[in-house]
Design a protein around this motif. Structure first.
Motif, PDB file in Angstrom:
ATOM      1  N   ARG A 263       0.822  -1.173   0.002  1.00  0.00           N
ATOM      2  CA  ARG A 263       0.002   0.143  -0.077  1.00  0.00           C
ATOM      3  C   ARG A 263       0.814   1.192  -0.014  1.00  0.00           C
ATOM      4  O   ARG A 263       0.457   2.274  -0.678  1.00  0.00           O
ATOM      5  CB  ARG A 263      -0.903   0.064   1.359  1.00  0.00           C
ATOM      6  CG  ARG A 263      -2.084  -0.787   0.909  1.00  0.00           C
ATOM      7  CD  ARG A 263      -3.033  -0.660   2.209  1.00  0.00           C
ATOM      8  NE  ARG A 263      -2.269  -1.810   3.043  1.00  0.00           N
ATOM      9  CZ  ARG A 263      -2.275  -1.523   4.665  1.00  0.00           C
ATOM     10  NH1 ARG A 263      -2.919  -0.521   4.998  1.00  0.00           N
ATOM     11  NH2 ARG A 263      -2.083  -2.560   5.468  1.00  0.00           N
ATOM     12  N   ASP A 265       3.660   1.454  -1.579  1.00  0.00           N
ATOM     13  CA  ASP A 265       3.833   1.721  -3.041  1.00  0.00           C
ATOM     14  C   ASP A 265       2.808   1.926  -4.051  1.00  0.00           C
ATOM     15  O   ASP A 265       3.099   2.291  -5.311  1.00  0.00           O
ATOM     16  CB  ASP A 265       4.555   0.525  -3.639  1.00  0.00           C
ATOM     17  CG  ASP A 265       6.223   0.496  -3.185  1.00  0.00           C
ATOM     18  OD1 ASP A 265       6.474   1.440  -2.490  1.00  0.00           O
ATOM     19  OD2 ASP A 265       6.963  -0.364  -3.484  1.00  0.00           O
ATOM     20  N   GLY A 266       1.571   2.271  -3.519  1.00  0.00           N
ATOM     21  CA  GLY A 266       0.241   2.422  -4.212  1.00  0.00           C
ATOM     22  C   GLY A 266      -0.795   1.623  -4.210  1.00  0.00           C
ATOM     23  O   GLY A 266      -1.790   1.829  -5.158  1.00  0.00           O
ATOM     24  N   ILE A 268      -4.277  -0.045  -3.721  1.00  0.00           N
ATOM     25  CA  ILE A 268      -5.478   0.377  -3.099  1.00  0.00           C
ATOM     26  C   ILE A 268      -6.657  -0.552  -2.746  1.00  0.00           C
ATOM     27  O   ILE A 268      -6.693  -1.417  -3.257  1.00  0.00           O
ATOM     28  CB  ILE A 268      -5.886   1.337  -4.330  1.00  0.00           C
ATOM     29  CG1 ILE A 268      -5.269   2.441  -4.835  1.00  0.00           C
ATOM     30  CG2 ILE A 268      -7.443   1.818  -3.938  1.00  0.00           C
ATOM     31  CD1 ILE A 268      -5.708   3.088  -6.231  1.00  0.00           C
ATOM     32  N   CYS A 313      -3.329  -4.037  -7.045  1.00  0.00           N
ATOM     33  CA  CYS A 313      -2.002  -3.355  -7.514  1.00  0.00           C
ATOM     34  C   CYS A 313      -1.889  -3.449  -9.017  1.00  0.00           C
ATOM     35  O   CYS A 313      -0.827  -3.452  -9.532  1.00  0.00           O
ATOM     36  CB  CYS A 313      -1.164  -4.526  -7.131  1.00  0.00           C
ATOM     37  SG  CYS A 313      -1.168  -4.937  -5.154  1.00  0.00           S
ATOM     38  N   HIS A 315      -2.358  -1.287 -11.483  1.00  0.00           N
ATOM     39  CA  HIS A 315      -2.036   0.006 -11.644  1.00  0.00           C
ATOM     40  C   HIS A 315      -0.371   0.011 -11.523  1.00  0.00           C
ATOM     41  O   HIS A 315       0.061   1.163 -12.060  1.00  0.00           O
ATOM     42  CB  HIS A 315      -2.725   1.101 -11.323  1.00  0.00           C
ATOM     43  CG  HIS A 315      -2.702   1.076  -9.986  1.00  0.00           C
ATOM     44  ND1 HIS A 315      -3.498   0.306  -8.862  1.00  0.00           N
ATOM     45  CD2 HIS A 315      -2.119   1.894  -9.032  1.00  0.00           C
ATOM     46  CE1 HIS A 315      -3.263   0.404  -7.759  1.00  0.00           C
ATOM     47  NE2 HIS A 315      -2.402   1.768  -7.765  1.00  0.00           N
ATOM     48  N   MET A 316      -0.131  -0.789 -10.707  1.00  0.00           N
ATOM     49  CA  MET A 316       1.246  -0.547 -10.143  1.00  0.00           C
ATOM     50  C   MET A 316       2.335  -1.065 -11.271  1.00  0.00           C
ATOM     51  O   MET A 316       2.156  -1.726 -12.032  1.00  0.00           O
ATOM     52  CB  MET A 316       1.670  -1.249  -8.869  1.00  0.00           C
ATOM     53  CG  MET A 316       0.639  -0.610  -7.696  1.00  0.00           C
ATOM     54  SD  MET A 316       0.899  -1.436  -6.113  1.00  0.00           S
ATOM     55  CE  MET A 316       2.495  -1.597  -5.843  1.00  0.00           C
TER      56      MET A 316
END
Length: 531
Positions: A263, A265-266, A268, A313, A315-316
């Motif tokens: 989380r 690192d991005g 959601i 994840c 979009h990571m």
């Protein structure tokens, strides 16, 4: 057996302490006892990393202290927080000198992650297996010390105190002393006594008291239960941290952890309908402290009637994810989840005990010659909720402080020679293991259903009544049955369950990890619950 320094547990706390003592006293004997393999510890399963101020240009001790105090929700000991945060960098440097590797950026600087509750990027890590790397380095260093003996497959049954010499010992007895331990040698099946001048408990957590936990099967609260039986002081057991994001797999008890760094690192959080929801609960969204995120997920699961939510994840950056979280990536892939196109099903799982054996700033317990360090201890750092990745840091700092105090104590502490052997007269081999295994199932169900993330007075009272029955049945079994690891662990877990329920019942408010719908607000008087 006699040993100068006895260490119970082979995780980061016990190994760090043992190494320091061995270097200070090369002529003294240090014995480490662990109940399974030498590397099977809570430390081994720590993913995220170590929270430490390493970049004074963008971070500061003051920020880390403030973040810890905010997460602890009014119950942290500020003096202890300052000690851990300010002494932390030196202790981390020592771990690196012993051979632990942490990830670095292309410019050679340590790669810093950010997790829930942190205002800055300050978590150093080794991919997503930080604890495993630290455990490897420490064990490698331990095996190079000729005065350290590491004994595996030995289960500690009880602490030896004046009680075993025929004296009446109660909570009000002054100067209770620890003379060593009784252990069940799992290879010979015999109970032996180990006498020590100084003993350190580094026995880890108690997550196995719940049905779903990120802890390994060894996390049965042995140290806390032994100290309570020995009439030592235990505090703040109501504060059980549920990690918000454990991989959801129906029927799996030991849950696979999805580190908070994902989380950071991005990643959601989304509900079963794919909708973001954290904005409804906290302005910090998915990076709010763990108590808030876990309750938010619990609320969403109740609203939608499901047993999980999602961590998105997709979009990571895929290459970065695989590099930083290879263990998580492989685990997800092994059960058919491709993080490039699939969201990860997650649910909160019992993770960490913020309370435990009450210690002072040098790791001393209320029992003389007995220290406690790591998750089994309650140092005052975490308060009502642990800030992410502060646990490994705490273990390093307090292992050092226990060592500093213990090496001074050894000069005027002698062995107790008149300790009796273990008396197993009148006991017989267990006829039916179902009496133990079924009681363990009942305990986990009681604690999970009644003493979980959200509590009520009625649930706590019901849990208390059912635990009383389990306690009576198990003690009767213990009195007439030969000691086994399964029976000892059940006995310890029932004790831990009792302590959690009792402390939760005493706390007439909602604070940090303890949320009671009958007392939804914080009380004006902030205090620790000592049992």
């Amino acid at each position: 057996m006699q040993t100068d320094f006895l260490v119970i547990g082979s995780g980061i706390a016990g190994l760090t302490y043992a190494l320091k003592v061995a270097e200070y006293y090369p002529d003294k004997k240090i014995t480490i006892i662990t109940k399974t393999r030498e590397d099977e510890t809570n430390t081994k399963y720590a993913q995220g990393g170590v929270a430490v101020v390493n970049d004074l240009e963008n971070d500061s001790f003051e920020k880390h202290i403030e973040d810890t105090l905010i997460a602890g929700d009014g119950l942290c000991n500020q003096h202890i927080v300052e000690i851990v945060v300010k002494e932390g960098p030196k202790r981390v440097h020592e771990i690196i000198e012993w051979g632990a590797n942490f990830d670095k950026n292309p410019d050679g600087e340590y790669s810093l992650g950010r997790e829930g509750g942190h205002s800055e990027f300050r978590v150093i890590h080794h991919k997503d297996v930080t604890g495993k790397e630290i455990e490897r380095a420490l064990l490698n260093a331990i095996h190079k010390k000729p005065n350290i003996e590491l004994v595996t497959h030995c289960f500690v049954v009880d602490l030896i105190t004046q009680h075993h010499l025929g004296y009446l010992v109660t909570k009000s007895t002054p100067d209770i002393e620890c003379y060593g331990v009784y252990v069940l040698n799992l290879q010979t099946k015999q109970i032996e006594k180990i006498l020590s001048r100084v003993t350190l408990l580094a026995t880890g957590g108690n997550g196995q008291v719940y049905r779903s936990t990120t802890n390994p099967s060894i996390a049965t609260g042995d140290g806390v239960a032994m100290v309570y039986r020995a009439k030592g002081r235990i505090e703040n057991m109501e504060f059980i941290q549920f990690h918000p994001t454990a991989l959801y797999q129906p029927g799996v008890n030991n849950s696979f952890l999805i580190t908070e760094a994902v989380r950071g690192d991005g990643g959601i959080l989304r509900n079963i309908h794919g909708e973001e929801f954290m904005h409804k609960y906290d302005h910090r969204l998915s990076l709010a402290p763990r108590d808030i995120v876990a309750r938010a997920i619990d609320s969403e699961m109740k609203i939608t009637g499901t047993e999980y939510v999602y961590l998105d994840c997709r979009h990571m950056d895929h290459e970065k994810f695989v590099h930083h979280f290879p263990n998580i990536y492989e685990k997800c892939l092994s059960i058919g989840i491709d993080i490039r196109k699939d969201m990860i099903p997650i649910a909160p799982s019992a993770h960490y005990s913020c309370g435990g054996i009450k210690t002072n700033e040098w790791g001393r317990t209320s029992i003389n010659n007995l220290y406690a360090c790591g998750e089994c201890a309650s140092t005052g750092l975490h308060g009502a909720n642990r800030l992410a990745s502060n646990s490994l840091l705490e273990a390093m700092v307090f292992a050092h402080r226990c060592y500093q105090d213990a090496v001074k104590k050894i000069s005027y502490t002698a062995f107790k020679e008149d300790v009796p052997d273990w008396n197993a007269a009148g006991t017989t081999a267990p006829r039916e293991m179902i009496l133990i295994t079924q009681s363990l199932k009942e305990l986990k169900q009681i604690m999970s259903d009644y003493v979980g993330i959200v509590r009520t007075n009625e649930r706590l009272q019901r849990a208390s009544r059912r635990l009383d029955i389990l306690h009576e049945e198990t003690e009767a079994l213990y009195q007439k049955t030969e000691v086994s690891p399964q029976l000892c662990e059940l006995r310890n877990l029932i004790t831990v369950g009792y302590l959690i329920v009792k402390a939760a019942d005493f706390r007439k408010e909602s604070r940090g990890l303890h949320y009671n719908t009958d007392y939804p607000y914080k009380a004006a008087l902030v205090q620790n619950i000592v049992l």
